[in-house]
Design an enzyme around this catalytic site. Structure first.
Site, short mmCIF file in Angstrom:
data_model
loop_
_atom_site.label_atom_id
_atom_site.label_comp_id
_atom_site.label_asym_id
_atom_site.label_seq_id
_atom_site.Cartn_x
_atom_site.Cartn_y
_atom_site.Cartn_z
N PHE A 67 83.84 28.02 44.80
CA PHE A 67 83.79 27.24 46.04
C PHE A 67 84.53 27.92 47.18
O PHE A 67 84.63 27.36 48.28
CB PHE A 67 84.28 25.80 45.81
CG PHE A 67 83.21 24.90 45.19
CD1 PHE A 67 81.91 25.34 45.00
CD2 PHE A 67 83.52 23.59 44.82
CE1 PHE A 67 80.94 24.51 44.44
CE2 PHE A 67 82.56 22.75 44.27
CZ PHE A 67 81.25 23.21 44.09
N ASN A 98 88.65 33.73 42.04
CA ASN A 98 88.54 34.87 42.95
C ASN A 98 88.40 34.44 44.41
O ASN A 98 87.47 34.81 45.11
CB ASN A 98 87.37 35.79 42.53
CG ASN A 98 86.03 35.08 42.48
OD1 ASN A 98 85.97 33.88 42.31
ND2 ASN A 98 84.96 35.83 42.64
N LYS A 150 90.83 33.32 33.59
CA LYS A 150 89.60 34.08 33.81
C LYS A 150 89.96 35.54 33.94
O LYS A 150 90.86 35.91 34.69
CB LYS A 150 88.94 33.60 35.12
CG LYS A 150 87.71 34.40 35.56
CD LYS A 150 86.50 34.05 34.73
CE LYS A 150 85.27 34.86 35.15
NZ LYS A 150 84.60 34.34 36.35
N ASP A 314 77.53 29.33 37.78
CA ASP A 314 78.10 30.48 38.49
C ASP A 314 77.73 30.43 39.98
O ASP A 314 77.45 31.47 40.59
CB ASP A 314 77.63 31.81 37.85
CG ASP A 314 78.48 32.98 38.31
OD1 ASP A 314 79.54 32.75 38.94
OD2 ASP A 314 78.09 34.14 38.05
N HIS A 318 77.01 33.27 49.38
CA HIS A 318 77.40 34.23 50.42
C HIS A 318 76.63 33.87 51.68
O HIS A 318 75.65 33.11 51.62
CB HIS A 318 77.05 35.66 50.00
CG HIS A 318 77.77 36.10 48.77
ND1 HIS A 318 79.12 36.35 48.73
CD2 HIS A 318 77.33 36.34 47.50
CE1 HIS A 318 79.48 36.73 47.51
NE2 HIS A 318 78.41 36.72 46.74
O1 DOR Z 1 77.48 38.14 41.21
C1 DOR Z 1 78.59 37.62 41.09
N1 DOR Z 1 79.15 36.95 42.12
N2 DOR Z 1 79.23 37.74 39.94
C2 DOR Z 1 80.50 37.33 39.81
O2 DOR Z 1 81.05 37.47 38.76
C3 DOR Z 1 81.24 36.78 40.95
C4 DOR Z 1 80.34 36.18 41.91
C5 DOR Z 1 80.98 35.87 43.23
O3 DOR Z 1 82.12 35.37 43.23
O4 DOR Z 1 80.33 36.08 44.26
ZN ZN Z 2 81.35 33.64 38.51
ZN ZN Z 3 81.34 36.58 36.67
#
Ligand code: DOR
Ligand code: ZN
Ligand code: ZN
Length: 471
Positions: A67, A98, A150, A314, A318
């Site tokens: 998020f 992340n 993670k 997942d 973007h």
């Molecule tokens: O394609 C990905 N995008 N793989 C990931 O592991 C992280 C994710 C992201 O945070 O954009």
């Molecule tokens: Zn992910």
């Molecule tokens: Zn990942």
């Protein structure tokens, strides 16, 4: 007894047993399941949700979302992401670390919990990163209520460094003794770098090259190491977003040998394959990459035979600009919180899995694996009254223009679906009904795992060297 809400006449979908669906009313008091009965007569003034003809699932949990809050809120934030999730029928998400700053220490955790607690429409859990240099924070993070750690073994968005094998083993030993599980983004950086170099140097821009640039053997090599380290330390591990047949097969064999491993896959790996790259281009760029039809079918088989435990999305949004770049410059990540339930219900209608299987894979299993069961993911009395209510006969078409994230570029645009979430109920409150958001930002709460006692299996754990014992 007086209830705050009664869900009337729905078919309760048992996540554990396909023979045990029942038509029953659910009485909810103070956010908990207070009563399940054949026929609850509402007394005056009680709210009633008429679920006749609908299926009532334990609240669907998406245990893998990004998020982007704090720090990357031009892509998404906790309000937009959790609202989109509620529209999609979800009642809880688990957010990945992340962000900027990364969730790697107690301070970061508290900051993110505060932000999410102020903005979220639905309940949430938080993962923290385990990198090479935060082993000292792991215990504190466990005390804060982290769901698990993670580890990014393959470099990905956010650039969280992969721990080297030594610190990984040390961190795993520590995590095991805290009674927690580690989630892995399993890819091998060296293999990815080598083959990405070859693909880029060739100068071709066919998006199907993405699968060769980060080949299945890269995922499998990384999973193999994780499994070995899990066997050695006894620490439970979870493999995120499994994308390949090689990966599923390794996990299946490891389970057969008693290694404490769980695994997830995502809609993008179940509904898309290499044949879609020409049509969708970088919209379906994700790490690990989407592979061939054989891999896709192996993942469905893995869901069927228990090699794969759960479905998560997942969700990794973007901006349009970041996705529309050239093949190698475009950012990787696919959005998913709002499209997952309709896609999987469509698969149920097509006979690929039962509705009970789906309730297990997307509710009971994530709750179990991340230490939340039966508080989440069950119909047990006195547990959180979280439900996803679905209409299996409602058809739809996924349209980016209808989605509610900050940036909507779903590769599933144009997909025809059959089966749709009609309501998301979180701790007794209807937060989404018939496509209308009824909840408010800040209602969602941080969900902590139950105390780890009983979740640790020390059998098979090998102690790592302790120099203090030799002085
Ligand atoms: O394609 C990905 N995008 N793989 C990931 O592991 C992280 C994710 C992201 O945070 O954009
Ligand atoms: Zn992910
Ligand atoms: Zn990942």
């Amino acid at each position: 007894m007086k209830y705050d809400l009664i869900i009337k006449g729905g078919i309760l979908v048992n996540p554990l047993d396909s023979g045990a669906d029942v038509v029953a009313d659910v009485g909810i008091r103070r956010g908990k399941i207070a009563c399940l009965a054949g026929d609850l007569a509402p007394s005056q003034g009680e709210d009633v949700y008429d679920a006749a003809g609908l299926y009532v699932l334990p609240g669907i949990i998406d245990a893998h979302v990004h998020f982007r809050d704090p720090g990357l809120t031009h892509k998404e934030d906790f309000a937009s992401g959790s609202a989109a999730a509620a529209y999609g029928g979800l009642t809880m998400v688990a957010d990945m670390p992340n962000t900027v700053p990364a969730t790697a220490g107690v301070r970061d955790f508290r900051e993110k919990a505060g932000i999410a607690g102020g903005k979220s429409y639905i309940d949430f859990g938080l993962f923290a990163a385990m990198t090479g240099d935060n082993v000292g924070e792991l215990e504190g993070l466990a005390g804060e209520g982290v769901l698990g750690f993670k580890v990014f073994l393959g470099s990905s968005v956010g650039g969280l460094a992969a721990p080297g094998p030594g610190s990984l083993l040390e961190g795993m030993g520590k995590t095991g003794s805290l009674g927690l599980r580690i989630a892995f983004h399993a890819e091998d950086n060296e293999l990815n770098g080598y083959f990405t170099g070859i693909c880029r140097a060739a100068g071709a821009d066919d998006p199907a090259l993405l699968a060769g640039a980060r080949p299945a053997v890269s995922e499998a090599a990384s999973i193999a190491r994780v499994l070995l380290f899990s066997e050695y330390t006894g620490t439970p591990v979870h493999i995120c977003h499994v994308s390949s047949k090689l990966g599923v097969d390794l996990i299946r064999r490891a389970k057969g040998r008693g290694i404490p491993v769980s695994a997830e896959t995502c809609p993008q790996y179940l509904f898309l394959d290499e044949g879609d790259y020409r049509r969708l281009g970088t919209r379906m760029k994700v790490y690990p990459p989407i592979r061939g039809a054989e891999d896709r079918e192996a993942l469905w088989r893995g869901l069927g035979d228990g090699a794969i435990d759960m479905i998560a999305t997942d969700h990794a949004p973007h901006t349009a600009e970041e996705k529309d770049r050239s093949l190698w410059e475009a950012l990787s990540g696919i959005m998913g919180v709002e499209t997952s339930v309709p896609l999987l219900l469509t698969a149920v209608n097509q006979g690929r899995l039962s509705l009970n299987d789906y309730a297990r894979l997307a509710s009971a299993a994530p709750a179990r694996i991340w230490g939340l069961y039966p508080q989440k993911g069950s119909f047990a009395l006195n547990t959180d009254a979280d439900f996803t209510i679905v209409d299996m006969n409602r058809a739809g078409v996924i349209r980016n223009g209808d989605l509610h994230s900050k940036n909507n570029s779903s590769p599933f645009e144009g997909f025809r679906t059959l089966g749709s979430p009609r309501a998301a109920i979180v701790r007794g409150r209807i937060v989404m009904k018939d496509g209308v958001l009824l909840g408010n930002a800040g209602y969602g709460r941080l969900v902590r795992p139950a105390p780890p006692a009983g979740r640790v299996d020390p059998a098979g754990r090998r102690p790592l060297v302790d120099p203090a014992a030799h002085t």
